[in-house]
Design a protein around this motif. Sequence first.
Motif, PDB file in Angstrom:
ATOM      1  N   ASN A 284       0.830   8.792   2.715  1.00 57.89           N
ATOM      2  CA  ASN A 284       1.275   8.682   1.186  1.00 57.89           C
ATOM      3  C   ASN A 284       2.624   7.525   1.202  1.00 57.89           C
ATOM      4  N   ALA A 285       2.873   7.299   2.479  1.00 57.24           N
ATOM      5  CA  ALA A 285       4.076   6.138   2.698  1.00 57.24           C
ATOM      6  C   ALA A 285       3.585   4.751   1.828  1.00 57.24           C
ATOM      7  N   ILE A 286       4.770   4.483   1.127  1.00 53.30           N
ATOM      8  CA  ILE A 286       4.456   3.281   0.199  1.00 53.30           C
ATOM      9  C   ILE A 286       4.802   1.944   0.823  1.00 53.30           C
ATOM     10  N   ASP A 287       3.877   0.981   0.866  1.00 53.06           N
ATOM     11  CA  ASP A 287       4.049  -0.113   1.639  1.00 53.06           C
ATOM     12  C   ASP A 287       4.685  -1.274   0.716  1.00 53.06           C
ATOM     13  N   TRP A 288       5.934  -1.249   0.690  1.00 50.17           N
ATOM     14  CA  TRP A 288       6.546  -1.949  -0.731  1.00 50.17           C
ATOM     15  C   TRP A 288       6.457  -3.343  -0.181  1.00 50.17           C
ATOM     16  N   LEU A 289       6.362  -3.776   0.859  1.00 49.81           N
ATOM     17  CA  LEU A 289       6.434  -5.349   1.246  1.00 49.81           C
ATOM     18  C   LEU A 289       5.041  -5.749   1.539  1.00 49.81           C
ATOM     19  N   GLY A 290       4.127  -4.779   1.851  1.00 46.14           N
ATOM     20  CA  GLY A 290       2.796  -5.132   2.017  1.00 46.14           C
ATOM     21  C   GLY A 290       1.977  -5.255   0.959  1.00 46.14           C
ATOM     22  N   ASN A 291       2.028  -4.316   0.011  1.00 49.66           N
ATOM     23  CA  ASN A 291       1.344  -4.472  -1.232  1.00 49.66           C
ATOM     24  C   ASN A 291       1.441  -5.498  -2.213  1.00 49.66           C
ATOM     25  N   PRO A 292       0.410  -6.267  -2.474  1.00 50.51           N
ATOM     26  CA  PRO A 292       0.686  -7.547  -3.531  1.00 50.51           C
ATOM     27  C   PRO A 292       1.148  -7.141  -4.784  1.00 50.51           C
ATOM     28  N   LYS A 293       0.885  -5.803  -5.211  1.00 49.27           N
ATOM     29  CA  LYS A 293       1.161  -5.386  -6.584  1.00 49.27           C
ATOM     30  C   LYS A 293       2.779  -4.768  -6.489  1.00 49.27           C
ATOM     31  N   LEU A 294       3.309  -4.702  -5.334  1.00 50.18           N
ATOM     32  CA  LEU A 294       4.907  -4.311  -5.392  1.00 50.18           C
ATOM     33  C   LEU A 294       5.559  -5.202  -4.706  1.00 50.18           C
ATOM     34  N   ASN A 295       5.100  -6.118  -3.726  1.00 45.23           N
ATOM     35  CA  ASN A 295       6.086  -6.775  -2.908  1.00 45.23           C
ATOM     36  C   ASN A 295       7.006  -7.815  -3.558  1.00 45.23           C
TER      37      ASN A 295
ATOM     38  N   GLU B  95      14.446  -4.899   4.842  1.00 54.95           N
ATOM     39  CA  GLU B  95      13.314  -4.478   5.339  1.00 54.95           C
ATOM     40  C   GLU B  95      13.326  -3.130   5.749  1.00 54.95           C
ATOM     41  N   PHE B  96      14.772  -2.808   6.375  1.00 63.11           N
ATOM     42  CA  PHE B  96      15.136  -1.585   6.784  1.00 63.11           C
ATOM     43  C   PHE B  96      14.860  -0.436   5.896  1.00 63.11           C
ATOM     44  N   MET B  97      15.161  -0.966   4.473  1.00 59.04           N
ATOM     45  CA  MET B  97      15.221  -0.150   3.379  1.00 59.04           C
ATOM     46  C   MET B  97      13.647   0.022   2.967  1.00 59.04           C
ATOM     47  N   TYR B  98      12.813  -0.996   2.912  1.00 57.37           N
ATOM     48  CA  TYR B  98      11.598  -0.898   2.688  1.00 57.37           C
ATOM     49  C   TYR B  98      10.457  -0.497   3.352  1.00 57.37           C
ATOM     50  N   SER B  99      10.773  -0.423   4.997  1.00 54.64           N
ATOM     51  CA  SER B  99       9.866  -0.042   5.881  1.00 54.64           C
ATOM     52  C   SER B  99       8.878   1.175   5.747  1.00 54.64           C
ATOM     53  N   GLN B 100       7.767   1.018   5.832  1.00 53.76           N
ATOM     54  CA  GLN B 100       6.769   1.800   5.462  1.00 53.76           C
ATOM     55  C   GLN B 100       6.893   3.098   6.137  1.00 53.76           C
ATOM     56  N   ASN B 101       7.246   3.138   7.581  1.00 55.15           N
ATOM     57  CA  ASN B 101       7.428   3.986   8.486  1.00 55.15           C
ATOM     58  C   ASN B 101       8.821   4.766   8.749  1.00 55.15           C
ATOM     59  N   TYR B 102       9.853   3.878   8.759  1.00 56.06           N
ATOM     60  CA  TYR B 102      11.375   4.371   8.933  1.00 56.06           C
ATOM     61  C   TYR B 102      12.283   4.002   7.990  1.00 56.06           C
ATOM     62  N   GLY B 103      11.521   3.571   6.720  1.00 58.58           N
ATOM     63  CA  GLY B 103      12.494   2.852   5.651  1.00 58.58           C
ATOM     64  C   GLY B 103      13.095   3.902   5.089  1.00 58.58           C
ATOM     65  N   LEU B 104      14.427   3.642   4.310  1.00 57.15           N
ATOM     66  CA  LEU B 104      15.390   4.683   3.943  1.00 57.15           C
ATOM     67  C   LEU B 104      14.578   5.411   2.584  1.00 57.15           C
ATOM     68  N   ILE B 105      13.964   4.219   1.889  1.00 49.18           N
ATOM     69  CA  ILE B 105      13.415   4.579   0.566  1.00 49.18           C
ATOM     70  C   ILE B 105      12.359   5.568   0.633  1.00 49.18           C
ATOM     71  N   ASN B 106      11.355   5.432   1.724  1.00 49.04           N
ATOM     72  CA  ASN B 106      10.388   6.284   1.946  1.00 49.04           C
ATOM     73  C   ASN B 106      10.883   7.750   2.647  1.00 49.04           C
ATOM     74  N   THR B 107      12.011   7.650   3.297  1.00 44.84           N
ATOM     75  CA  THR B 107      12.387   8.707   3.913  1.00 44.84           C
ATOM     76  C   THR B 107      12.938   9.755   2.904  1.00 44.84           C
ATOM     77  N   VAL B 108      13.620   9.102   1.865  1.00 42.07           N
ATOM     78  CA  VAL B 108      14.282   9.822   0.883  1.00 42.07           C
ATOM     79  C   VAL B 108      13.392  10.630  -0.326  1.00 42.07           C
ATOM     80  N   ILE B 109      12.325   9.645  -0.372  1.00 44.51           N
ATOM     81  CA  ILE B 109      11.316  10.221  -1.287  1.00 44.51           C
ATOM     82  C   ILE B 109      10.340  11.272  -0.441  1.00 44.51           C
ATOM     83  N   GLY B 110      10.488  11.333   0.719  1.00 47.91           N
ATOM     84  CA  GLY B 110       9.612  12.293   1.538  1.00 47.91           C
ATOM     85  C   GLY B 110       8.145  11.732   1.896  1.00 47.91           C
ATOM     86  N   HIS B 111       8.044  10.671   2.036  1.00 42.45           N
ATOM     87  CA  HIS B 111       6.738  10.043   2.294  1.00 42.45           C
ATOM     88  C   HIS B 111       6.746   9.068   3.565  1.00 42.45           C
ATOM     89  N   ASN B 112       7.534   9.588   4.590  1.00 47.01           N
ATOM     90  CA  ASN B 112       7.657   9.001   5.829  1.00 47.01           C
ATOM     91  C   ASN B 112       6.944   9.312   6.907  1.00 47.01           C
TER      92      ASN B 112
END
Length: 334
Positions: A183-194, A162-179
């Motif tokens: 444009n922040a990706i909702d990895w766990l909330g989007n039904p197409k991605l979760n 959850e800390f990796m996928y978090s939309q606001n403070y997650g590591l993945i969104n921070t690394v790709i620059g969308h924190n």
Amino acid sequence: MTDHELDPVTAGAPRAPRRRRVGRLSGRDKAVVAVLLGLPILIDLAFIWGPTLATVGLSFTKWNGVGGLSSKTCQPNVPSILNNGCLYGVQNYHQAATIYPEFWPAVRHNLIWLAVFVFFATPLGMLFAVLIDRGIKGSRMYQSILFLPVMLSLALVGIIWEFMYSQNYGLINTVIGHNHDTNAIDWLGNPKLNLWSVLVEASWRQAGYVMVLYLAGLKAVDPTLREAALMDGSNAWQTFWKVIFPVMRPINVVVMVVTVIESLRAFDLVYITNKGINGLELLSVLVTSNIVGETQRVGFGSALGVVLLVISLVPICTFLYLTFRRESQPKGAR
């Protein structure tokens, strides 16, 4: 001298060893055998076969978990409180397949989970095991790092990711620059991605589990087989697939059974993420929500549990049948 000693034919023949009489078991020995065999059988019946058979029986009833069961057939157009505990036949299965909207998405997600484990997590764990078995530098450290997720509970694994996928403070969104932007990706909330995001979590843990199983199998392989294959001119790839891998058939059976069980009983990760809704429906979550949830439809939840049991038994029984049938055939007929 006896006739036997004078006989030139039998004089030098070795005497047949006397057969030892098998003593009968004493009363104490019978008691020990009864305890050693009977106690595991009773535990198995009480905690595995008993609940399994009870679940199958409850799947043919309409019961909310309160009150007793009766042998009366459920009456149509009667309030549920008056129809509680009656025999419902196969209506639970019929309703699950026809009017329960979450059933078929859950079946599809379970099959996707199984396919990812079989075609991704298991080969990845096998690759880790082969590399570590070759004695690369730092193999002990790599083995500990890869096995660490297996030692963690699935609940803790879900919290870590959850800390990796978090939309606001997650590591993945921070690394790709969308924190912290639109444009922040909702990895766990989007039904197409979760679903795929949670499968990455599950595969991270499953690969380490499979790695340990294959490492145990590789350590048990006779080293002379590898030496003979190398002397015949086989490279490392050919040696593994044509010599080592067939010898590890018992480990392959164990890995296959464990993979199917782990994939179909998945519950913790999806329940922690969003309680198994909004694109993460699984049969195990539906069973729990119907039996111990607000609806408390024990009969309907038991029917879903039986469906999950059948789905898990089909690939396991098929794989075991094909494996042992191949072993029973003569070498020339394979």
